[in-house]
Design an enzyme around this catalytic site. Structure first.
Site, PDB file in Angstrom:
ATOM      1  N   CYS A   1       0.823  -1.211   0.000  1.00  0.00           N
ATOM      2  CA  CYS A   1       0.000   0.000   0.000  1.00  0.00           C
ATOM      3  C   CYS A   1       0.854   1.256   0.000  1.00  0.00           C
ATOM      4  O   CYS A   1       1.431   1.630   1.031  1.00  0.00           O
ATOM      5  CB  CYS A   1      -0.926  -0.015   1.213  1.00  0.00           C
ATOM      6  SG  CYS A   1      -1.883   1.498   1.381  1.00  0.00           S
TER       7      CYS A   1
ATOM      8  N   CYS B   1      -0.457   4.094   2.256  1.00  0.00           N
ATOM      9  CA  CYS B   1      -0.207   3.862   3.681  1.00  0.00           C
ATOM     10  C   CYS B   1       1.262   4.115   4.039  1.00  0.00           C
ATOM     11  O   CYS B   1       1.567   4.695   5.074  1.00  0.00           O
ATOM     12  CB  CYS B   1      -0.535   2.422   4.077  1.00  0.00           C
ATOM     13  SG  CYS B   1      -2.046   1.790   3.369  1.00  0.00           S
ATOM     14  N   ASP B   2       2.169   3.641   3.184  1.00  0.00           N
ATOM     15  CA  ASP B   2       3.553   3.505   3.618  1.00  0.00           C
ATOM     16  C   ASP B   2       4.582   4.356   2.889  1.00  0.00           C
ATOM     17  O   ASP B   2       5.750   4.421   3.308  1.00  0.00           O
ATOM     18  CB  ASP B   2       3.974   2.029   3.511  1.00  0.00           C
ATOM     19  CG  ASP B   2       3.139   1.133   4.422  1.00  0.00           C
ATOM     20  OD1 ASP B   2       2.697   1.621   5.478  1.00  0.00           O
ATOM     21  OD2 ASP B   2       2.938  -0.048   4.091  1.00  0.00           O
TER      22      ASP B   2
END
Lengths: 323, 323
Positions: B143, B146-147
């Site tokens: 992701c 997300c990251d």
């Protein structure tokens, strides 16, 4: 149009498909594309529930509205592009447990296939006219090719509303002195050329929006009572024959003659692969008693039946049905 | 492209469909046309087994060959013409037993629906790269949103071959010093514009036909070993992060989080109407473990699920599943 025996009598097909609606035609797309010699037998150009659908706009991938007949034509062209052969002929009998299996049409032709896919839809009539059963074989007929000659120089009625009925009426008009073409609704569901051809016949009279009240006679048919739904007027026509070519909603399975397992004598039983109780005989589409009668669902069943037929023909599966 | 919260947070849909392949899109055609407020959540433009199919010529009614993506686009336009709304968002979690049911996307949005139709396909990966599991959460991620921020000014690898991977890579490239875009095959399955956009990025290097041999590191990822399949040459790239966006053949069901009955923990159990064990939650298409993975079969299941959803919403059926 005349029925001719153009088939080589000993021609063997890999797959004979009965019905050219979305189920049968999709099956043909898949089997022909897989290289199997594929024959599709169909009753009429605009036959079946999709063929007579005026507008369709929810068939996924084909933005509409287009006519059901146009959608069907596209599917058929696709199947033909892969080599499938389409032959017009109403199937009346089958021999499914022989090898090869045999399929007979109303005009006496015989077709042989290693596999048969039944996709004949659900357009049989559940309800009959008053007098219809009583005079069946004594003036009432479902087959012009079989019975028209018996009415040479006599007046007859043809009840129908599609191009199959027109085709039959044209045949019957070559014998009868007068043909009343009785349409219960206000429209004939057939290509305009076919309707024009019918209108051109000097001895054919088309009666739109006429409901059949009763077929009357003594030993044989003497006439038919009608009601003009537009004027409310009742009519009596003197005729010696009544040919009926109307569609309904019951599965068309008479030609299976009890050879495959059915529930209630009406609904063909199939396994997950769409195979009937007879190895090598598959069924797909509205002829199965599915609750959802949508073209895409019928097409999907045709696809499944074709893939299973492919496995069957390839010998990849045991020929014992897996229930 | 940036993810934005354009949804009104309290907007309630009649039908939320997860997945915009032939099953999900056909379901949307039917529910939207029936007047239900319909939302379709999709992961990527050319997502799913059909979306990445290069040529299709056996989808009945659509003479080909056309690309799977083009066929899918036609279906989506149809659904939109009936009022269905398509929103891009990868679904990561659901609450299915509440009323309304809730669907959460990876970027933190929440969508509410009276009915949920799961049509998320089967593109999960069954096989992992060497080192992938070991370094998950310690450099390996699925992701970007997300990251990516954790890899500010650091080199990373992105492994993928479709427009979803490109989208993620473009997002990641705003943080990372360098992005190696590693494509196992020889082609990126995405619209040309998307590929062009990726090529324009000064810090992105595209490596076609490179097989991933191993993700290596100590506490965290330190690099990735690759093999150039054209030259046979092995390579080592120093990277601190590896983002993986590859498709496979396993059903995508993680977001169901065990709320519906499954066989073997993998295959959703549905009844004849495509309803899962949770009332009002339906499933259709490749996410079910069907043997026949054809677009028309998936579409048919979407149609059935939609008709059952319609009955459910109309209160025409008991809300107890009929097994």
């Amino acid at each position: 149009m005349e029925f001719t025996l153009t088939e080589k009598p000993d021609e063997l097909y890999d797959v004979v498909i009965i019905g050219a609606g979305p189920a049968g035609t999709t099956a043909a797309i898949y089997t022909a594309r897989a290289g199997w010699k594929t024959l599709v037998l169909y009753r009429a150009e605009a036959d079946g529930a999709l063929g007579i659908t005026q507008k369709i706009e929810n068939y996924p991938g084909v933005p509409g509205p287009i006519s059901g007949y146009e959608l069907l034509k596209r599917m058929r062209e696709q199947a033909k592009s892969f080599g499938a052969k389409f032959v017009r002929g109403k199937v009346i009998a089958t021999e499914l447990k022989t090898d090869p299996k045999k399929v007979y049409t109303i005009d006496g032709r015989e077709f042989k296939g290693k596999v048969v896919i039944v996709a004949s839809g659900a357009m049989e009539r559940a309800h009959k006219f008053k007098g219809e059963e009583e005079f069946l074989g004594r003036g009432v007929s479902y087959c012009g090719v079989c019975d028209a000659a018996f009415f040479k120089d006599q007046p007859v009625a043809v009840i129908g509303d599609d191009d199959y009925a027109i085709e039959e009426a044209l045949f019957i008009a070559r014998f009868a002195s007068k043909v009343y073409f009785i349409v219960p609704g206000s429209k004939i569901k057939a290509p305009p050329e076919a309707v024009e051809e019918l209108k051109k016949q000097p001895n054919v009279e088309i009666l739109l929006h006429h409901r059949v009240l009763e077929i009357v006679g003594d030993q044989t048919v003497k006439g038919i009572r009608l009601k003009d739904l537009e004027t409310g007027e009742e009519k009596f026509l003197e005729v010696n024959g009544v040919f009926i070519f109307l569609g309904g909603t019951k599965p068309s399975v008479d030609f299976l003659m009890g050879q495959v397992e059915m529930t209630d004598g009406e609904c063909i039983v199939v396994n997950e692969e769409m195979m009937t109780s007879v190895p090598g005989v598959f069924a797909a589409g509205d002829v199965l008693c599915n609750e959802v009668k949508q073209a895409v669902v019928a097409a999907a069943m045709g696809c499944k039946a074709a893939l299973a037929a492919d496995k069957f023909l390839s010998g990849k599966r045991k020929i014992v049905p897996q229930w």
